[in-house]
Design an enzyme around this catalytic site. Structure first.
Site, PDB file in Angstrom:
ATOM      1  N   ARG A  19       0.067  14.562  13.295  1.00  0.00           N
ATOM      2  CA  ARG A  19       0.779  14.277  12.044  1.00  0.00           C
ATOM      3  C   ARG A  19       0.879  15.532  11.185  1.00  0.00           C
ATOM      4  O   ARG A  19       0.134  15.711  10.221  1.00  0.00           O
ATOM      5  CB  ARG A  19       0.093  13.136  11.291  1.00  0.00           C
ATOM      6  N   ASP A  69       4.255   0.391  11.963  1.00  0.00           N
ATOM      7  CA  ASP A  69       3.056  -0.239  11.406  1.00  0.00           C
ATOM      8  C   ASP A  69       2.898  -1.708  11.808  1.00  0.00           C
ATOM      9  O   ASP A  69       1.903  -2.336  11.439  1.00  0.00           O
ATOM     10  CB  ASP A  69       3.047  -0.112   9.869  1.00  0.00           C
ATOM     11  N   ARG A 114      -9.032  -0.244   4.436  1.00  0.00           N
ATOM     12  CA  ARG A 114      -8.203   0.795   3.835  1.00  0.00           C
ATOM     13  C   ARG A 114      -6.850   0.223   3.416  1.00  0.00           C
ATOM     14  O   ARG A 114      -6.279   0.668   2.425  1.00  0.00           O
ATOM     15  CB  ARG A 114      -7.973   1.933   4.839  1.00  0.00           C
ATOM     16  N   LYS A 154       0.834  -1.215   0.000  1.00  0.00           N
ATOM     17  CA  LYS A 154       0.000   0.000   0.000  1.00  0.00           C
ATOM     18  C   LYS A 154       0.867   1.262   0.000  1.00  0.00           C
ATOM     19  O   LYS A 154       0.639   2.180  -0.794  1.00  0.00           O
ATOM     20  CB  LYS A 154      -0.893   0.006   1.249  1.00  0.00           C
ATOM     21  N   ASN A 155       1.856   1.298   0.912  1.00  0.00           N
ATOM     22  CA  ASN A 155       2.588   2.553   1.092  1.00  0.00           C
ATOM     23  C   ASN A 155       3.622   2.811  -0.001  1.00  0.00           C
ATOM     24  O   ASN A 155       4.239   3.883  -0.044  1.00  0.00           O
ATOM     25  CB  ASN A 155       3.223   2.602   2.481  1.00  0.00           C
ATOM     26  N   CYS A 177      -5.749  12.521  13.143  1.00  0.00           N
ATOM     27  CA  CYS A 177      -5.635  11.086  12.925  1.00  0.00           C
ATOM     28  C   CYS A 177      -5.501  10.388  14.269  1.00  0.00           C
ATOM     29  O   CYS A 177      -4.962  10.950  15.210  1.00  0.00           O
ATOM     30  CB  CYS A 177      -4.393  10.869  12.066  1.00  0.00           C
TER      31      CYS A 177
HETATM   32  N1  EPU Z   1       6.402  14.370  10.983  1.00  0.00           N
HETATM   33  C1  EPU Z   1       6.614  15.691  11.285  1.00  0.00           C
HETATM   34  N2  EPU Z   1       6.500  16.598  10.277  1.00  0.00           N
HETATM   35  C2  EPU Z   1       6.196  16.253   9.002  1.00  0.00           C
HETATM   36  C3  EPU Z   1       5.971  14.892   8.717  1.00  0.00           C
HETATM   37  C4  EPU Z   1       6.091  13.972   9.733  1.00  0.00           C
HETATM   38  O1  EPU Z   1       6.898  16.051  12.421  1.00  0.00           O
HETATM   39  O2  EPU Z   1       6.116  17.132   8.140  1.00  0.00           O
HETATM   40  C5  EPU Z   1       6.524  13.372  12.058  1.00  0.00           C
HETATM   41  C6  EPU Z   1       5.244  12.573  12.269  1.00  0.00           C
HETATM   42  O3  EPU Z   1       4.351  13.241  13.143  1.00  0.00           O
HETATM   43  C7  EPU Z   1       5.769  11.274  12.842  1.00  0.00           C
HETATM   44  C8  EPU Z   1       7.106  11.108  12.097  1.00  0.00           C
HETATM   45  O4  EPU Z   1       7.455  12.403  11.639  1.00  0.00           O
HETATM   46  O5  EPU Z   1       6.040  11.410  14.218  1.00  0.00           O
HETATM   47  C9  EPU Z   1       7.052  10.156  10.925  1.00  0.00           C
HETATM   48  O6  EPU Z   1       5.959  10.469  10.075  1.00  0.00           O
HETATM   49  P1  EPU Z   1       5.988  10.189   8.515  1.00  0.00           P
HETATM   50  O7  EPU Z   1       5.885  11.493   7.803  1.00  0.00           O
HETATM   51  O8  EPU Z   1       7.137   9.316   8.173  1.00  0.00           O
HETATM   52  O9  EPU Z   1       4.634   9.399   8.312  1.00  0.00           O
HETATM   53  P2  EPU Z   1       3.753   9.456   7.002  1.00  0.00           P
HETATM   54  O10 EPU Z   1       4.611   9.656   5.832  1.00  0.00           O
HETATM   55  O11 EPU Z   1       2.604  10.382   7.214  1.00  0.00           O
HETATM   56  C10 EPU Z   1       3.934   6.925   6.437  1.00  0.00           C
HETATM   57  C11 EPU Z   1       2.998   5.781   6.268  1.00  0.00           C
HETATM   58  C12 EPU Z   1       2.430   5.383   7.615  1.00  0.00           C
HETATM   59  C13 EPU Z   1       3.587   4.990   8.530  1.00  0.00           C
HETATM   60  C14 EPU Z   1       4.587   6.147   8.635  1.00  0.00           C
HETATM   61  C15 EPU Z   1       5.819   5.807   9.421  1.00  0.00           C
HETATM   62  C16 EPU Z   1       2.167   6.120   4.047  1.00  0.00           C
HETATM   63  C17 EPU Z   1       1.036   6.439   3.156  1.00  0.00           C
HETATM   64  N3  EPU Z   1       1.944   6.171   5.350  1.00  0.00           N
HETATM   65  O12 EPU Z   1       3.167   7.984   6.985  1.00  0.00           O
HETATM   66  O13 EPU Z   1       1.608   4.241   7.383  1.00  0.00           O
HETATM   67  O14 EPU Z   1       3.119   4.671   9.811  1.00  0.00           O
HETATM   68  O15 EPU Z   1       5.000   6.541   7.309  1.00  0.00           O
HETATM   69  O16 EPU Z   1       6.473   4.744   8.852  1.00  0.00           O
HETATM   70  O17 EPU Z   1       3.224   5.793   3.580  1.00  0.00           O
HETATM   71  C18 EPU Z   1      -0.115   2.735   7.831  1.00  0.00           C
HETATM   72  O18 EPU Z   1       0.157   2.177   6.755  1.00  0.00           O
HETATM   73  O19 EPU Z   1      -0.898   2.230   8.682  1.00  0.00           O
HETATM   74  C19 EPU Z   1       0.509   4.022   8.140  1.00  0.00           C
HETATM   75  C20 EPU Z   1       0.041   4.838   9.084  1.00  0.00           C
END
Ligand code: EPU
Length: 444
Positions: A122, A308, A400, A22-23, A117
Site C-alpha cells: 500500500r 472491503d 478497529r 468509518k472511511n 499491511c
Molecule cells: N495505491 C497506489 N499508490 C497510492 C495509493 C494507492 O498504488 O499512492 C494503490 C493501492 O496499493 C491499492 C489501490 O491503489 O492497490 C487502492 O488503494 P487506495 O489508496 O484507494 O486505498 P486506501 O485509500 O489506502 C481506502 C480504505 C480501505 C479500502 C480502500 C479501497 C480508508 C481509511 N481506507 O484505503 O479500507 O479498502 O480505500 O477502497 O478509507 C477497510 O476499511 O477495511 C479498508 C482497508
C-alpha cells in the site's frame, strides 16, 4: 487479549441500526485541521480507529470532546504542531489523511510513513505526486514524509494508478487543494461515497469543490474555511456485512439507515446469489431464507463491488452450492482469510489473484485467527453458519472498524461471547545439548 467464541447455526431475526461510516469519518476528522472555527461532527462511529485518529489530532494541538448526544466537537488550540508521530501513525494507515490538511493549513507537515499491511502493498506515491503538483516540497527522511509549501498553488493532477484511483490519496489532495491559490483539476479522482462525503463536508465549511462522485474534480481555492456542523453518512460496508449475515444464516433481518444508494453493485450481486432485499422508508428487509446460487465477481473501485466486502462474500460463497470465482482488482493479494476459512472446511483454491470457491454443505467450527479488519468480519460470518463452536483470535482488527459487531449480531439472535484469551501452558522441551541420547545409539 480478547477473543470471540461463536456458537454457530442459529437463525437471525430482528432489527439493528447501521452506524456511521468509518472511511468517511476518518478523512473528515482529519480535515477539521483546516477549519478556522469549532467543528461538530455527528454519526461518528465508536471505533478504535476513530480513537486513534483523535489521539493523532490531539497530538497536533486539537481539543476534542464528546457530548451526551454522541456528537464530537473539534477545535484547534495550538497550531504550532506539525508532526504526526510514528507511535500513533503505525497503529492506523488512515493517519496519513492528516498530511494534506496539515500542509495546507500549517505550511509544514511531518507525518510518519504508514507501515506494511496484511491486505497487500500500500504505497502513498499518488498522495505525494498530487501534493508535489500543488507545489509542495516533499522529502522522505528517517521514515517520515516532510512536506512544505508557503502557499500551495492550483494545478492539473492525474491521480490514477496501476490499481485504479486512490481513496485516501484523493482525500489528501482534495483537502490540500481547497486552500491552494487558484484552480485545481483532479482527474481519475476516487468516486467512493466516502470521498463525496468529505467533499460535502469541506464545501459546508466554505470550500468550492465541483464534480464530487465523478473522476473529474474542480476545486477553486479559498482563503479560509469556517467551523461548522456535519453528520457523516452511514457505513455501506457494515450494511453489506449484516446483509451477508442474513444470507449465510438463511435468515430474515431488518436494517435501519442502510445507505442503499451507495450499494448498487453489492445489491446486484446479492440478488444474483438469491437474497431478497426490499426497503420502506428507512428500513431495509433482507430475506436470505431462499436457495442461494454461486456467483462470480471482481472487487473494483466504486461503483464496483468494494474490496472491503470481498472477504465477507467469500464466506457466504463457501457454503453456497456451486463454484464461485472471486478476484480483487484493488488489492490483488487480499486473500488472507481464505486459508482460515479452509480451516473451517471451506474449499477455496487460489489461482494467482483469483480465488475459486467450491461451495460445501456446511462449515465446522474451529480455532481461527483474524488477519485484518474485513477478514475478521468474514470469520465471524463463517462462524455464524458453522456447525459447533468457533474461536476467533486477534479480534482487535474487528474493533478497529466495526462498532461492536457481536452486540449487533447478538441482538439479532446470534450467540457470540467476547472472552479473555487464556494462555495455554505449553510443555517445555529440554535443550538439545542436554537431551540424552541412549548410549547404545551414540556414534563411536
Ligand atoms: N495505491 C497506489 N499508490 C497510492 C495509493 C494507492 O498504488 O499512492 C494503490 C493501492 O496499493 C491499492 C489501490 O491503489 O492497490 C487502492 O488503494 P487506495 O489508496 O484507494 O486505498 P486506501 O485509500 O489506502 C481506502 C480504505 C480501505 C479500502 C480502500 C479501497 C480508508 C481509511 N481506507 O484505503 O479500507 O479498502 O480505500 O477502497 O478509507 C477497510 O476499511 O477495511 C479498508 C482497508
Amino acid at each position: 487479549m480478547e477473543m470471540l467464541v461463536v456458537k454457530g447455526e442459529r437463525p437471525l431475526s430482528g432489527r439493528v441500526a447501521i452506524s456511521g461510516a468509518k472511511n468517511a469519518a476518518l478523512p473528515i476528522m482529519a480535515a477539521t485541521l483546516l477549519a478556522d472555527g469549532p467543528v461538530t461532527l455527528r454519526n461518528i462511529p465508536q471505533l478504535v480507529d476513530v480513537a486513534t485518529l483523535a489521539r493523532v489530532l490531539v497530538s497536533l494541538g486539537m481539543n476534542i470532546h464528546g457530548d451526551t448526544s454522541g456528537a464530537l466537537h473539534f477545535e484547534t488550540v495550538d497550531d504550532s504542531q506539525q508532526t504526526a508521530d510514528y507511535e500513533l501513525v503505525r497503529r492506523m494507515r488512515a493517519s496519513i489523511c492528516v498530511l494534506g490538511p496539515l500542509l495546507a493549513k500549517r505550511k509544514r507537515a511531518c507525518v510518519s510513513l504508514p507501515g506494511g499491511c496484511n491486505i497487500g502493498h500500500r504505497p502513498i506515491d499518488l498522495h505525494l505526486k498530487g501534493l508535489r503538483a500543488l507545489g509542495a516540497d516533499i522529502s522522505i527522511e528517517n521514515g517520515y514524509v516532510h512536506a512544505a509549501a508557503d502557499r500551495l498553488v492550483g494545478a492539473d493532477i492525474y491521480l490514477g494508478g496501476a490499481f485504479g484511483s486512490t481513496v485516501t490519496g484523493t482525500c489528501n489532495v482534495m483537502s490540500a487543494a481547497v486552500l491552494a491559490e487558484g484552480t485545481t483539476h483532479i482527474e481519475a479522482a476516487a468516486c467512493e461515497p466516502e470521498v463525496i462525503d468529505l467533499g460535502n463536508f469541506l464545501n459546508s465549511l466554505g470550500a468550492n469543490i465541483v464534480g464530487l462522485g465523478t473522476p473529474f474534480l474542480t476545486i477553486e481555492g479559498v482563503e479560509s474555511l469556517s467551523g461548522g456542523n456535519y453528520s457523516v453518512i452511514s457505513d455501506r460496508i457494515e450494511a453489506a456485512t449484516l446483509m451477508i449475515a442474513a444470507g449465510i444464516t438463511g435468515s430474515e433481518i431488518q436494517l435501519e439507515n442502510a445507505p442503499l444508494s451507495h450499494m448498487t453493485a453489492v445489491l446486484e450481486v446479492l440478488d444474483q446469489v438469491g437474497l431478497k432485499i426490499s426497503s420502506t422508508a428507512n428500513v431495509t428487509t433482507v430475506d436470505g431464507r431462499g436457495d442461494r446460487s454461486a456467483v462470480d465477481f471482481v472487487a473494483r473501485p466504486y461503483p464496483g463491488i468494494p474490496t472491503d466486502v470481498q472477504a465477507q462474500m467469500m464466506s457466504m460463497m463457501s457454503v453456497t452450492p456451486g463454484k464461485s470465482v472471486i478476484a480483487d482488482a484493488v488489492f490483488p493479494d487480499r486473500f488472507m482469510h481464505a486459508s482460515e476459512l479452509t480451516r473451517m472446511g471451506a474449499q477455496i483454491r487460489r489461482e494467482g489473484s483469483t480465488a475459486v470457491v467450491q461451495g460445501v454443505p456446511r462449515l465446522s467450527g474451529a480455532n481461527v485467527m483474524a488477519s485484518d479488519l474485513r477478514a475478521s468480519a468474514a470469520l465471524v460470518l463463517a462462524a455464524l453458519a458453522a456447525e459447533g463452536k468457533t474461536v476467533i483470535r486477534r479480534i482487535y482488527h474487528l474493533d478497529r472498524g466495526y462498532e461492536r459487531l457481536e452486540n449487533k449480531l447478538n441482538a439479532l439472535g446470534a450467540k457470540i461471547q467476547r472472552v479473555e484469551d487464556q494462555p495455554v501452558e505449553i510443555p517445555s522441551v529440554p535443550s538439545l545439548s542436554k537431551a540424552s541420547t541412549p548410549r547404545s545409539n551414540r556414534a563411536a
